[in-house]
Motif scaffolding. Sequence first.
Motif, PDB file in Angstrom:
ATOM      1  N   TYR A  15      28.000   8.275 -17.356  1.00 36.24           N
ATOM      2  CA  TYR A  15      27.880   8.206 -18.810  1.00 36.24           C
ATOM      3  C   TYR A  15      28.059   6.771 -19.298  1.00 36.24           C
ATOM      4  N   TYR A  16      29.001   6.041 -18.750  1.00 34.79           N
ATOM      5  CA  TYR A  16      29.257   4.666 -19.168  1.00 34.79           C
ATOM      6  C   TYR A  16      28.054   3.771 -18.879  1.00 34.79           C
ATOM      7  N   ASN A  17      27.400   3.992 -17.727  1.00 35.61           N
ATOM      8  CA  ASN A  17      26.264   3.155 -17.321  1.00 35.61           C
ATOM      9  C   ASN A  17      24.915   3.814 -17.632  1.00 35.61           C
ATOM     10  N   ARG A  18      24.904   4.775 -18.558  1.00 37.97           N
ATOM     11  CA  ARG A  18      23.716   5.606 -18.746  1.00 37.97           C
ATOM     12  C   ARG A  18      22.480   4.811 -19.155  1.00 37.97           C
ATOM     13  N   GLU A  19      22.600   3.816 -19.994  1.00 35.89           N
ATOM     14  CA  GLU A  19      21.421   3.076 -20.444  1.00 35.89           C
ATOM     15  C   GLU A  19      20.750   2.360 -19.273  1.00 35.89           C
ATOM     16  N   PHE A  20      21.543   1.659 -18.504  1.00 41.36           N
ATOM     17  CA  PHE A  20      21.007   0.962 -17.331  1.00 41.36           C
ATOM     18  C   PHE A  20      20.470   1.957 -16.307  1.00 41.36           C
ATOM     19  N   MET A  21      21.247   2.993 -16.019  1.00 39.00           N
ATOM     20  CA  MET A  21      20.853   3.952 -14.991  1.00 39.00           C
ATOM     21  C   MET A  21      19.582   4.700 -15.362  1.00 39.00           C
ATOM     22  N   TYR A  22      19.437   5.076 -16.607  1.00 38.52           N
ATOM     23  CA  TYR A  22      18.237   5.806 -17.007  1.00 38.52           C
ATOM     24  C   TYR A  22      17.001   4.931 -16.840  1.00 38.52           C
ATOM     25  N   LYS A  23      17.115   3.678 -17.195  1.00 31.61           N
ATOM     26  CA  LYS A  23      15.984   2.760 -17.039  1.00 31.61           C
ATOM     27  C   LYS A  23      15.573   2.633 -15.575  1.00 31.61           C
ATOM     28  N   ARG A  24      16.555   2.496 -14.703  1.00 36.84           N
ATOM     29  CA  ARG A  24      16.235   2.358 -13.278  1.00 36.84           C
ATOM     30  C   ARG A  24      15.763   3.686 -12.691  1.00 36.84           C
ATOM     31  N   TYR A  25      16.328   4.795 -13.160  1.00 34.93           N
ATOM     32  CA  TYR A  25      15.910   6.122 -12.699  1.00 34.93           C
ATOM     33  C   TYR A  25      14.428   6.347 -12.997  1.00 34.93           C
ATOM     34  N   VAL A  26      14.017   6.064 -14.220  1.00 36.41           N
ATOM     35  CA  VAL A  26      12.615   6.250 -14.599  1.00 36.41           C
ATOM     36  C   VAL A  26      11.717   5.354 -13.767  1.00 36.41           C
ATOM     37  N   HIS A  27      12.148   4.122 -13.541  1.00 33.82           N
ATOM     38  CA  HIS A  27      11.329   3.192 -12.764  1.00 33.82           C
ATOM     39  C   HIS A  27      11.168   3.665 -11.320  1.00 33.82           C
ATOM     40  N   ILE A  28      12.251   4.097 -10.694  1.00 32.44           N
ATOM     41  CA  ILE A  28      12.182   4.560  -9.305  1.00 32.44           C
ATOM     42  C   ILE A  28      11.360   5.832  -9.209  1.00 32.44           C
ATOM     43  N   MET A  29      11.491   6.717 -10.178  1.00 30.68           N
ATOM     44  CA  MET A  29      10.679   7.925 -10.180  1.00 30.68           C
ATOM     45  C   MET A  29       9.197   7.580 -10.245  1.00 30.68           C
ATOM     46  N   ASP A  30       8.828   6.647 -11.128  1.00 31.71           N
ATOM     47  CA  ASP A  30       7.420   6.293 -11.319  1.00 31.71           C
ATOM     48  C   ASP A  30       6.840   5.544 -10.123  1.00 31.71           C
ATOM     49  N   THR A  31       7.606   4.633  -9.560  1.00 35.00           N
ATOM     50  CA  THR A  31       7.053   3.741  -8.544  1.00 35.00           C
ATOM     51  C   THR A  31       7.270   4.214  -7.111  1.00 35.00           C
ATOM     52  N   VAL A  32       8.198   5.144  -6.913  1.00 34.81           N
ATOM     53  CA  VAL A  32       8.496   5.592  -5.547  1.00 34.81           C
ATOM     54  C   VAL A  32       8.372   7.113  -5.412  1.00 34.81           C
ATOM     55  N   CYS A  33       9.240   7.849  -6.082  1.00 32.87           N
ATOM     56  CA  CYS A  33       9.368   9.280  -5.795  1.00 32.87           C
ATOM     57  C   CYS A  33       8.135  10.087  -6.179  1.00 32.87           C
ATOM     58  N   ASP A  34       7.479   9.722  -7.278  1.00 30.10           N
ATOM     59  CA  ASP A  34       6.260  10.426  -7.644  1.00 30.10           C
ATOM     60  C   ASP A  34       5.139  10.179  -6.632  1.00 30.10           C
ATOM     61  N   LYS A  35       5.272   9.143  -5.824  1.00 28.65           N
ATOM     62  CA  LYS A  35       4.224   8.789  -4.870  1.00 28.65           C
ATOM     63  C   LYS A  35       4.485   9.318  -3.461  1.00 28.65           C
ATOM     64  N   ILE A  36       5.750   9.468  -3.086  1.00 27.22           N
ATOM     65  CA  ILE A  36       6.044   9.875  -1.708  1.00 27.22           C
ATOM     66  C   ILE A  36       6.375  11.364  -1.590  1.00 27.22           C
ATOM     67  N   THR A  78       0.832  -1.194   0.000  1.00 31.38           N
ATOM     68  CA  THR A  78       0.000   0.000   0.000  1.00 31.38           C
ATOM     69  C   THR A  78       0.863   1.239   0.000  1.00 31.38           C
ATOM     70  N   LEU A  79       0.205   2.366  -0.238  1.00 30.01           N
ATOM     71  CA  LEU A  79       0.922   3.632  -0.207  1.00 30.01           C
ATOM     72  C   LEU A  79       1.456   3.921   1.191  1.00 30.01           C
ATOM     73  N   VAL A  80       0.710   3.543   2.231  1.00 32.06           N
ATOM     74  CA  VAL A  80       1.186   3.756   3.600  1.00 32.06           C
ATOM     75  C   VAL A  80       2.479   2.992   3.830  1.00 32.06           C
ATOM     76  N   ASP A  81       2.531   1.741   3.372  1.00 38.98           N
ATOM     77  CA  ASP A  81       3.769   0.964   3.508  1.00 38.98           C
ATOM     78  C   ASP A  81       4.928   1.680   2.827  1.00 38.98           C
ATOM     79  N   LEU A  82       4.660   2.212   1.641  1.00 35.51           N
ATOM     80  CA  LEU A  82       5.692   2.915   0.894  1.00 35.51           C
ATOM     81  C   LEU A  82       6.182   4.135   1.666  1.00 35.51           C
TER      82      LEU A  82
END
Length: 300
Positions: free
Chosen positions: A110-131, A6-10
């Motif tokens: 810069y070297y890890n940009r592809e992986f990092m961008y994917k995880r950044y977008v995911h964390i933004m969508d599932t965590v930071c936009d909610k809390i 739930t959002l409370v857990d988050l």
Amino acid sequence: MPGIGTLVDLLLFYTLERVLFNRMVISMGKNSQQVKSAMTLWLMLEEIGYHELIRIIHSYDDDTIDAFFEEALQCLQFIQPNASSPSDESYDTPVFLGLFDEPMNFRFFYYNREFMYKRYVHIMDTVCDKIFGENAAIEVDESGLKPAARPLVEGSTTSQVIGEPSSNPSLELNQYIESTKLSNLNPGANEFRPGQTPEDTRTMFITFSKGHPLSREEIFHFFTSNWGEVVQDVVIEHTSHPGQEPQFGRIVFTTSLVIPMVLNGQSKAKFLVNRKHLWARIYVPRYRGRRKLASKKFNI
């Protein structure tokens, strides 16, 4: 990261992150959207093994946090899908000095940009936009264990970048709460890592000391000598600047089962290979201590 239902857990799980967000936005007067972006980057770094990063940053004074914040915004430029390589002047510029005991610079992002961008977008969508709200973090009403809006502190200098102020914040919050129930997550999952590919679960990030790179063959030999035929591939940073030696890479194993043996209970592994240092990290579950304390405090 434990299963979150739930959002409370988050909100309870990310208590310290919400405290730091409010400190930077309300007390330090930083732009809330930029702070949310920086927090997302730091959470992404925690996800790849730089544990306790938020707690350590929060322990510093405001001037130091401000410096880390500005560096985070710069690092974000180099993980964008169309990012340009760091300039000659900033190629090896160290960042987050004092937070890590290994090399960290714009090249790393810069070297890890592809992986990092994917995880950044995911964390933004599932965590930071909610809390995180527009002007402050979403709070928990302890009496009813439900999310609650925190009013903007009078005198805050936070500027709004996206969207206009709501004409009915109470209605908007209720709609927000209902829309952010995380019922699609498995509460029995050991870790919260949706979006990972099978190769992600078998990959470790590797870092070398500046001026002391390791070759692909040296890395292959070291890991196979110690753990058998477990290496599928080793990828070393390709440097485009004359005279620059590689400083980062990735190793992909044939199975994820070898990773706990490499880490040996730690969030990172440090080895001496042919008299040269090698650090290895991977996604690891977020530390569970804060979650347990929150559960005890709020009796959930």
